[in-house]
Write an enzyme that holds these catalytic residues in place. Structure first.
Site, PDB file in Angstrom:
ATOM      1  N   LYS A  74       0.438  -1.173  -0.298  1.00 14.25           N
ATOM      2  CA  LYS A  74      -0.095  -0.395   0.080  1.00 14.25           C
ATOM      3  C   LYS A  74       0.657   1.713   0.363  1.00 14.25           C
ATOM      4  CE  LYS A  74      -4.498   1.084   2.006  1.00 14.25           C
ATOM      5  NZ  LYS A  74      -5.943   0.381   2.939  1.00 14.25           N
ATOM      6  N   GLU A  94     -20.475  -3.925   9.757  1.00 11.65           N
ATOM      7  CA  GLU A  94     -21.392  -3.211  10.650  1.00 11.65           C
ATOM      8  C   GLU A  94     -22.677  -4.459  11.652  1.00 11.65           C
ATOM      9  OE1 GLU A  94     -19.953  -3.429   7.978  1.00 11.65           O
ATOM     10  OE2 GLU A  94     -18.918  -0.842   8.091  1.00 11.65           O
ATOM     11  N   ARG A 130     -25.968  -0.505   6.386  1.00 12.79           N
ATOM     12  CA  ARG A 130     -25.543  -1.900   6.377  1.00 12.79           C
ATOM     13  C   ARG A 130     -26.630  -2.394   7.895  1.00 12.79           C
ATOM     14  NH1 ARG A 130     -20.285  -3.965   3.762  1.00 12.79           N
ATOM     15  NH2 ARG A 130     -21.327  -2.704   1.984  1.00 12.79           N
TER      16      ARG A 130
HETATM   17  C1  LIG Z   1     -19.281  -0.258   4.916  1.00 10.81           C
HETATM   18  C2  LIG Z   1     -18.412  -0.152   4.918  1.00 10.81           C
HETATM   19  N1  LIG Z   1     -17.670   0.571   5.919  1.00 10.81           N
HETATM   20  C3  LIG Z   1     -16.256   0.845   6.350  1.00 10.81           C
HETATM   21  C4  LIG Z   1     -16.386   1.875   4.787  1.00 10.81           C
HETATM   22  C5  LIG Z   1     -14.688   2.097   5.129  1.00 10.81           C
HETATM   23  N2  LIG Z   1     -13.468   2.050   4.170  1.00 10.81           N
HETATM   24  C6  LIG Z   1     -13.482   1.924   2.993  1.00 10.81           C
HETATM   25  S1  LIG Z   1     -12.013   1.734   2.288  1.00 10.81           S
HETATM   26  C7  LIG Z   1     -11.610   0.573   3.745  1.00 10.81           C
HETATM   27  C8  LIG Z   1     -10.954  -0.775   3.922  1.00 10.81           C
HETATM   28  C9  LIG Z   1     -10.513  -1.119   2.926  1.00 10.81           C
HETATM   29  O1  LIG Z   1      -9.654  -2.498   2.816  1.00 10.81           O
HETATM   30  P1  LIG Z   1      -8.980  -3.097   1.848  1.00 10.81           P
HETATM   31  O2  LIG Z   1      -9.954  -3.549   0.757  1.00 10.81           O
HETATM   32  O3  LIG Z   1      -8.130  -3.932   2.147  1.00 10.81           O
HETATM   33  O4  LIG Z   1      -8.263  -1.989   0.419  1.00 10.81           O
HETATM   34  P2  LIG Z   1      -6.811  -1.431   0.289  1.00 10.81           P
HETATM   35  O5  LIG Z   1      -7.465  -0.144   0.917  1.00 10.81           O
HETATM   36  O6  LIG Z   1      -5.898  -1.727   1.338  1.00 10.81           O
HETATM   37  O7  LIG Z   1      -7.042  -1.565  -0.797  1.00 10.81           O
HETATM   38  C10 LIG Z   1     -12.809   0.823   4.589  1.00 10.81           C
HETATM   39  C11 LIG Z   1     -12.489   0.522   6.129  1.00 10.81           C
HETATM   40  C12 LIG Z   1     -16.898   1.010   3.398  1.00 10.81           C
HETATM   41  N3  LIG Z   1     -16.154   1.787   2.696  1.00 10.81           N
HETATM   42  N4  LIG Z   1     -17.480   0.579   3.696  1.00 10.81           N
END
Ligand SMILES: Cc1ncc(C[n+]2csc(CCOP(=O)(O)OP(=O)(O)O)c2C)c(N)n1
Length: 644
Positions: free
Chosen positions: A290, A377, A405
């Protein structure tokens, strides 16, 4: 290549107006393209803000995907879609559109079917890709076409219940689905839970890696060893179980390939090509870094997951000159930490958003009273319900939009059983740069109709602390909403006050028009009341409503005895919102006076450069609201005895 207009130039990216151009590049040109893409992402996001780390990590993966597959015929479904910047750059959105990323008129920070034919599925919430891709693959099978469907999921997507629900259904639904697991070990914060540990074990399995490495060396050392190694690599892909226990994904019926270096385009292309030929659903486990290419993003992955504008040299945030009041999220986090220090029954729960919600302060001070459950959630809310049955006082810190959600858990588990769970809903109102997936515009409507729910919004950060204190001491479910970002800048009292539920606060006496405002609208209401009084000679009162449920019916009905017009102001959709609560209360009491509801229309509000610009576009600027109030006043029938 179908498009003959492509002329490779020194600057490769500027010559790319579609995936055909990416395919036309030689393998030797790809590292340069990757570098140009990283430069562009850093140049743009340092000015506009955005998802820096997630995108810098998938540059090679996105290039490889577009070289092996043919969008829009083949379809990519990106989970959250915050990592879709490279996909945008390679599908005709580089140049001006990308330069205005997340700004009015520019590319969205997420993918939208309406933005490009290459965006097969829109998203902004996590965990949706696998399920949607499975639906698309199954539709393909039903229709008898043969395009490829590729779900690109982050490791944190596998902390989402809905991803696991989809995984459970893959083999029952289709024989052809390609899943990319983009594993960088990070959610926004470090990924949590047993799944994160499992993926880590899978990607660093010493037995597998050692045997694989030794055999590769052995083959390469023999005469004709390159060819033998190639055969070995193929065999390895197909017989991984020989070395290690089959992966979780194989137990769900998917073929598993990996782990693969997600920054090695050649290796990625080989594996994607293999996946394309595969007649079973397949998951490719790709390891990425990342923030790759920006030292500050590698060092601070959480800050650079989604960053505000920053200095590309130092990684520091660009400071505005205006004095900055404390953020609501920090006020909440510090206040909860203070209360939890005094009472060990108080705990905080987040769904993968420790810093966004301010719960990081609790995590730091009282780690045993803090729970990050991952992007889960539904579980966060049910878990809180369970805790509450045993005398624990759970406080769920969550964004308004993500609470959607957990709606069934709110109704069926918390409110039906009248359990004392406090919900602190951050980002209620607009999230301007992020757009419709992130605006928190629906919570009043979806909560107001649930029995036992108490729903409120503070006018400033001191009142937020009072409300938090009051909710934690309340015997049932309570919901507090507040906006993104800075509070008003008021001082927070040493000792919080208890706010009697359902009691509004008169901030300005008036006799003709009464403005009932919620949250950040209170400040604007006071300014407008003053202005209308001074300029038009109309006496306007202002009420800080505080509660959307229960509404202060006594005060409202008292005011209707002498004021013929009530104006409601909320940072929420008007359909079913706070203004609707006022109308319903008046109707139930047979008091049908004029009500002007000011709020967001029944539309999905797009992203924009700022809240002010979006308010302007929807006739919700201070001037537009003033004009609406005056127009309504001019149409309002005035009683003969108008004075109290
Ligand atoms: C339902 C929901 N909860 C929380 C979030 C906030 N959120 C956005 S991206 C993310 C983390 C995503 O991590 P990953 O899927 O591993 O992708 P990366 O950013 O590490 O590439 C979170 C918690 C969201 N977008 N949707």
């Amino acid at each position: 290549m179908n498009d003959s207009s492509f002329v490779p130039s020194d600057n490769l990216l500027s010559g790319i107006s579609g995936p055909d151009h990416v395919k036309a590049l030689t393998p030797e040109q790809l590292p340069a393209l990757a570098q140009e893409i990283r430069d562009e992402i850093i140049a743009v996001t340092s000015a506009t803000g955005g998802h820096v780390g997630p995108n810098l990590g998938v540059v090679e993966l996105s290039i490889a995907l577009h070289r092996i597959f043919e969008t829009p015929t083949d379809q990519f479904v990106f989970d959250v879609s915050h990592q879709g910047y490279i996909h945008k750059l390679l599908t005709g959105r580089n140049g001006e559109t990308f330069r205005k990323l997340r700004q009015t008129g520019g590319a969205s920070g997420f993918l939208y079917r309406s933005e490009s034919k290459h965006d097969a599925f829109g998203a902004g919430h996590a965990g949706t890709a696998l399920s949607a891709a499975l639906g698309m693959a199954t539709a393909r099978d039903l229709k008898g076409t043969d395009e490829h469907v590729v779900a690109v999921c982050g490791d944190a997507a596998f902390t989402c219940g809905v991803t696991m629900e989809a995984l459970n259904n893959v083999v029952a639904s289709t024989k052809r689905l390609i899943v990319i697991l983009n594993d960088n070990q990070w959610s926004i914060a470090k990924n949590v839970g047993a799944m994160a540990k499992y993926l880590n074990r899978l990607s660093t399995n010493p037995t597998y890696n050692k045997v694989h490495h030794d055999l590769e060396k052995f083959f390469k050392g023999l005469p004709g060893g390159e060819d033998m190694n190639r055969v070995y690599m193929k065999w390895k892909r197909e017989t991984k179980d020989f070395f290690v226990e089959s992966s979780l994904f194989e137990k769900f019926g998917l073929r598993y390939l990996g782990p693969i270096d997600g920054h090695d385009i050649e290796e990625l292309e080989k594996n994607l090509e293999f996946a394309k030929q595969c007649d079973t659903p397949i998951l490719i486990h790709v390891i990425t870094k990342k923030g790759k290419g920006l030292q500050a993003a590698i060092e601070r992955p959480e800050k650079f997951h989604g960053a505000s504008p920053y200095d590309a040299e130092t990684g520091e945030s660009r400071k505005s000159d205006a004095p900055i009041a404390t953020n609501y999220q920090d006020v909440f986090g510090h206040a909860l930490t203070r209360f939890a220090t005094q009472d060990s029954n108080i705990v905080g729960i987040t769904g993968a958003m420790p810093s966004g919600t301010g719960l990081c302060h609790l995590a730091e001070a009282l780690p045993e009273q803090f729970f990050d459950v991952g992007i889960a959630e539904e579980h966060a809310v049910l878990f809180a319900a369970g805790l509450a049955t045993k005398g624990i006082r759970p406080v769920v810190g969550i964004y308004s939009t993500f609470l959607q959600r957990a709606y069934d858990q709110i109704i069926h588990d918390v409110c039906l059983q009248n359990l004392p769970v406090t919900f602190c809903m951050d980002r209620a109102g607009l999230s301007a740069n992020d757009g419709p997936t992130h605006h928190g515009l629906f919570d009043l409507s979806y909560l107001r109709c649930v029995p036992n729910a108490v729903v409120m919004q503070p006018k400033d950060e001191d009142e937020l602390v009072d409300m938090l204190h009051s909710c934690i001491n309340h015997a049932g479910p309570a919901f507090i909403r507040y906006p993104r970002g800075a509070g008003v800048g008021v001082t927070i009292k040493d000792e919080p006050a208890v706010i009697p539920f359902g009691q509004a606060e008169v901030l300005r006496e008036g006799t003709q028009i009464q403005i009932w405002a919620l949250g950040p609208m209170v400040d604007l209401a006071l300014k407008l009341a003053e202005q209308i009084g001074n300029e038009e000679g109309i006496s306007v009162g202002v009420v800080n409503a505080r509660f959307a449920k229960p509404l202060d019916k006594t005060l409202l009905l008292k005011q209707t005895k002498f004021s013929p017009l009530i104006v409601t102001m909320e940072d929420h959709v008007i359909t079913g919102g706070f203004g609707s609560a006022v109308i319903e209360t008046l109707q139930e009491s047979n008091t049908l006076i004029s009500v002007e509801r000011i709020g967001w229309p029944d539309k999905f509000v797009e992203h924009g450069s700022s809240i002010d610009i979006l308010r302007e576009a929807y006739d919700l600027s201070p001037d537009a609201i003033r004009a609406r109030i005056l127009k309504r006043w001019s149409q309002t029938e005035k009683p003969v005895i108008a004075e109290a």
